[in-house]
Scaffold this active site. Structure first.
Site, PDB file in Angstrom:
ATOM      1  N   ARG A  63       6.111  26.029  30.513  1.00 38.47           N
ATOM      2  CA  ARG A  63       7.443  25.424  30.408  1.00 38.47           C
ATOM      3  C   ARG A  63       7.681  24.336  31.454  1.00 38.47           C
ATOM      4  O   ARG A  63       8.163  23.244  31.120  1.00 38.47           O
ATOM      5  CB  ARG A  63       8.510  26.508  30.488  1.00 38.47           C
ATOM      6  CG  ARG A  63       8.606  27.370  29.236  1.00 38.47           C
ATOM      7  CD  ARG A  63       9.697  28.416  29.371  1.00 38.47           C
ATOM      8  NE  ARG A  63       9.459  29.298  30.506  1.00 38.47           N
ATOM      9  CZ  ARG A  63      10.377  30.082  31.066  1.00 38.47           C
ATOM     10  NH1 ARG A  63      11.624  30.074  30.612  1.00 38.47           N
ATOM     11  NH2 ARG A  63      10.073  30.875  32.072  1.00 38.47           N
ATOM     12  N   ASN A  84      10.600  30.266  26.013  1.00 35.94           N
ATOM     13  CA  ASN A  84       9.647  31.237  25.484  1.00 35.94           C
ATOM     14  C   ASN A  84      10.333  32.059  24.404  1.00 35.94           C
ATOM     15  O   ASN A  84      11.513  32.401  24.527  1.00 35.94           O
ATOM     16  CB  ASN A  84       9.175  32.197  26.579  1.00 35.94           C
ATOM     17  CG  ASN A  84       8.251  31.532  27.584  1.00 35.94           C
ATOM     18  OD1 ASN A  84       7.637  30.517  27.291  1.00 35.94           O
ATOM     19  ND2 ASN A  84       8.162  32.109  28.770  1.00 35.94           N
TER      20      ASN A  84
END
Length: 785
Positions: free
Chosen positions: A21, A39
């Site tokens: 990320r 996620n």
């Protein structure tokens, strides 16, 4: 100017817990894109708005520049309604939706290593420095969800500086659960195991890691708490110290692993090619088996009788700090007595390693899960895992096309080199190497590890796959559990599982036609109740048919024959010729005198009776017999595979020549067999002529390889071929001399050759083969024709 658009980008693979990320966040900001990343249960979801060209660049850079521990299996992008977002943000995972995914423990990265060496950095000489790109993962996990509170880092509250790094998406420690520094993290200290104080004559001003280096240089044996267990370390250049470690550890001959601070030191003792160097430097940081052909030599006690030595680079900052002051390699072997599990805690340290090591470097970060070092070897130009553990497990492996989406499967592997495998959805999770289940402590550790994996992955199997052997502990456990839970039980033939493991590791689709699986190993339970181990199977995931085998020969004493190679030699010779012929033609050999002194009459009776001398088509036992003929481990092997490894080391690949084998047929059913009778006469003739043992070993390897290729060609048939692809599996194909000769011969004969890489060829890969077979057969497919 590129048109503006909004897109949803789905990224699948190993993309959680590896810094994916923040990588997306940095790339998107660099490209001037707006949106967010999170996620979820399928991986990572990116929503992005901006110039079309910039979005395409984002996708290209994600493929080309993923974080070091990530693995991208697929990226899908679709247009969505325009986003009204300013800037780009990292979004917390939706409650209950994030998939639990634990990355493997990873070798210290270059950035963290540089910090430990920088006097201006706040982590200067700090042994537990890590980030999202490196450090402990599986070894510290206690449960789910995977966050700091569920790891052995929970007792260490973050200081403000570490908390700021943890919260900052631009920092490489963003959400690094093992983040630590000297102000708030674990600490290490040196003790004497006899409870006396460390010596006062160590140089002043040394920290714990520097003190360990000083002790190693002066010839001490030190227990070192690593990332997944304790190691026993000593100076590898001091022969008497290495020999003392062998004696105390009760490890007669099995080779020791080595660690060196850099590749330059390794090259003083071993040959390091480009593929070996890449493996050594990879985030997994395995032990890599290298040819011992450098300008310097290590003591024979490091790897007795072998031409390969296993090296690794420092796996953690703690190891780097110790090795900084060592201009030579150190032994870094597992902290245990021979055959026992590696010690992971201080209670085990004092109970099991006192008396082996004088000193111990311990620390207060607990090891939740034992993780041994991985072992790799470059064979045929390809790095291949021989033991899959630290750096690789528990990373998921993608299931081949057609096998995904079935009922959740638990596959329980074999008895030796035990692993287990959880399969569900589109992936399989193969555990780390757990050891040999014959040891009670190892079996307990295996069951505990299985429970943890099932908890971490919320795995509730509806199908349980086991080896067909009636006495394997893993199979007994699986049968009992299937009966208790109502899960479907699938019993898988050992060598079929080997072939399936090779196919699954290479991603061969379920719909692909059958292959010829050549499986060469020690033993497995055959369909006829006999011991198999040199098999030619027409196989796919759904089923198999035995097409040919090595000639079965008695194993006098059963399991004892696996430990005492002379038993296999006697059985092989008496199967190849009458004793009177052996005495007449080769009675002048010292080999004859050695066998004549054995209790031949009882052995002949045992072989005739058969109850305590099962017949085995085992390739491993044939290797043992040839090694015994050359007086290699003739009386006893100190560890599994020792005789075969020494025989391979002896084969120098010199003068051309290969011993003959016959292709025959078994009486009764006509099963094609590789018959070693002519090989034995040729080999004994060479011994009578005092041919160099290295040439004898090389001619055996070449002869067996040619026989395997010839059998494959014969089985293919004329006209429409029965198969065009051959899969090589089993522990004997970890022998580079044999593997490379067979692979080359098969390729020259026009076959496509499949072999192992990420999944071990030995029994450590059996579990994923069992899982693939269970998925294929429980889907209602019929048997292989």
């Amino acid at each position: 100017m590129s048109e503006a658009r909004s897109m949803a980008i789905r990224v699948r693979g190993r993309v959680q817990g590896v810094g994916f990320r923040p990588t997306v966040w940095r790339l998107a900001r660099d490209l001037g894109l707006a949106g967010d990343v999170l996620n979820d249960s399928e991986g990572v979801l990116i929503r992005v708005a901006g110039a079309s060209a910039a979005i395409e660049t984002l996708i290209e850079r994600l493929r080309a520049e993923p974080p070091p521990l990530a693995r991208i299996d697929g990226i899908e992008a679709v247009d969505i309604a325009p986003l009204a977002l300013a800037g780009f943000s990292v979004v917390e995972s939706r409650a209950g939706a994030a998939r639990t995914e634990i990355a493997p423990d990873a070798m210290v990265c270059a950035a963290c290593a540089a910090e430990t060496e920088d006097p201006a950095a706040r982590r200067f000489r700090y042994p537990f420095t890590n980030c999202t790109h490196c450090g402990p993962r599986l070894s510290i996990v206690r449960g789910i969800p995977y966050d700091r509170a569920m790891t052995t880092m929970a007792p260490f509250a973050l200081c403000p500086a570490c908390q700021a790094e943890y919260d900052d998406p631009s920092d490489r420690r963003f959400h690094a659960e093992a983040i630590a520094c000297p102000a708030c993290g674990p600490r290490a200290w040196l003790i004497r195991l006899d409870e006396r104080a460390p010596p006062a004559d160590l140089p002043a001003g040394l920290d714990e890691t520097a003190a360990v280096a000083a002790l190693l240089r002066r010839g001490e044996i030190v227990a070192i708490k690593g990332i997944g267990g304790y190691h026993l370390a000593c100076d590898a250049t001091q022969g008497p110290v290495v020999a003392a470690l062998r004696g105390r550890k009760r490890r007669d001959a099995k080779p020791f692993a080595l660690m060196a601070r850099d590749i330059g030191i390794i090259r003083r003792f071993a040959e390091v090619g480009p593929a070996e160097e890449a493996a050594l430097l990879s985030p997994a940081g395995p032990i890599v088996l290298l040819r011992a052909s450098g300008p310097a030599r290590l003591p024979e006690a490091v790897a007795p009788g072998l031409d390969r030595i296993g090296f690794m680079l420092p796996t953690t900052p703690l190891h780097r700090l110790i090795l900084q002051r060592m201009d030579r390699p150190v032994v870094m072997t597992s902290g245990n007595l021979s055959s026992e599990p590696q010690v992971t805690d201080e209670a085990g340290l004092h109970a099991r390693l006192t008396g082996i090591a004088t000193y111990a470097l311990i620390h207060d970060r607990a090891i939740a899960n034992r993780v041994d070092d991985s072992v790799a070897r470059v064979i045929g130009g390809v790095p291949r895992l021989l033991r899959r553990a630290r750096g690789h497990a528990p990373a998921a492996l993608p299931l081949p096309p057609g096998l995904g989406g079935g009922a959740p499967v638990l596959a329980l592997g074999a008895e030796l080199k035990a692993t287990f495998c959880l399969a569900r959805g589109e992936e399989a999770i193969l555990s780390q190497h757990m050891g040999d289940l014959e040891d009670a402590a190892t079996f307990d550790d295996w069951r505990r590890g299985l429970g943890l994996y099932e908890t971490l992955h919320d795995h509730r199997p509806r199908v349980i796959a086991v080896d067909r052997h009636p006495d394997y502990l893993s199979a007994k456990y699986g049968r009992a559990r299937a009966a208790e839970t109502g899960a479907a039980l699938v019993e898988v033939q050992h060598h079929h599982a080997h072939v399936a493991a090779c196919l699954a590791g290479q991603g061969r689709p379920l719909t692909a036609p059958p292959v010829l699986g050549i499986v060469a190993d020690g033993l497995g339970y055959g369909d006829d109740g006999a011991i198999w181990g040199g098999e030619f199977l027409l196989a796919d995931y759904r089923g198999y048919r035995r097409l040919a085998a090595l000639k079965p020969v008695a194993m006098p004493g059963g399991a004892m024959a696996s430990r005492e190679p002379w038993r296999n030699l006697y059985a092989q010779l008496t199967a190849a010729m009458d004793w009177s012929d052996f005495a007449r033609d080769f009675g002048g050999l010292a080999l004859y005198d050695a066998l004549a002194a054995k209790p031949r009459a009882p052995f002949d009776a045992i072989i005739r009776d058969g109850r305590f001398a099962p017949r085995a088509s085992s390739c491993g036992r044939l290797f043992d017999a040839v090694a015994a003929a050359l007086d290699l481990c003739r009386e006893r092997q100190s560890y599994e595979g020792q005789a075969a490894m020494m025989l391979e080391a002896l084969a120098d690949g010199g003068e051309a020549g290969a011993y003959p084998f016959d292709l025959a047929r078994r009486d009764g059913d006509g099963l094609p067999l590789i018959e070693p009778r002519p090989m034995w006469r040729a080999l004994l003739g060479d011994l009578s002529l005092a041919v160099a043992p290295s040439q004898v070993a090389a001619r055996f390897h070449r002869g067996l390889a040619r026989a395997m290729v010839a059998m494959a060609v014969q089985l293919r048939g004329e006209g429409a071929p029965l198969f065009d692809t051959v899969a090589l599996s089993g522990g004997c194909f970890q022998n580079a001399v044999l593997f490379e000769a067979v692979e080359r011969g098969l390729a020259d004969a026009g076959f496509t050759v499949l072999s192992h890489a990420e999944v071990p060829a030995n029994d450590g890969g059996i579990a994923i083969g069992q899982a693939a077979i269970a998925l294929a057969t429980t889907a209602g497919a019929g048997p292989c024709a």
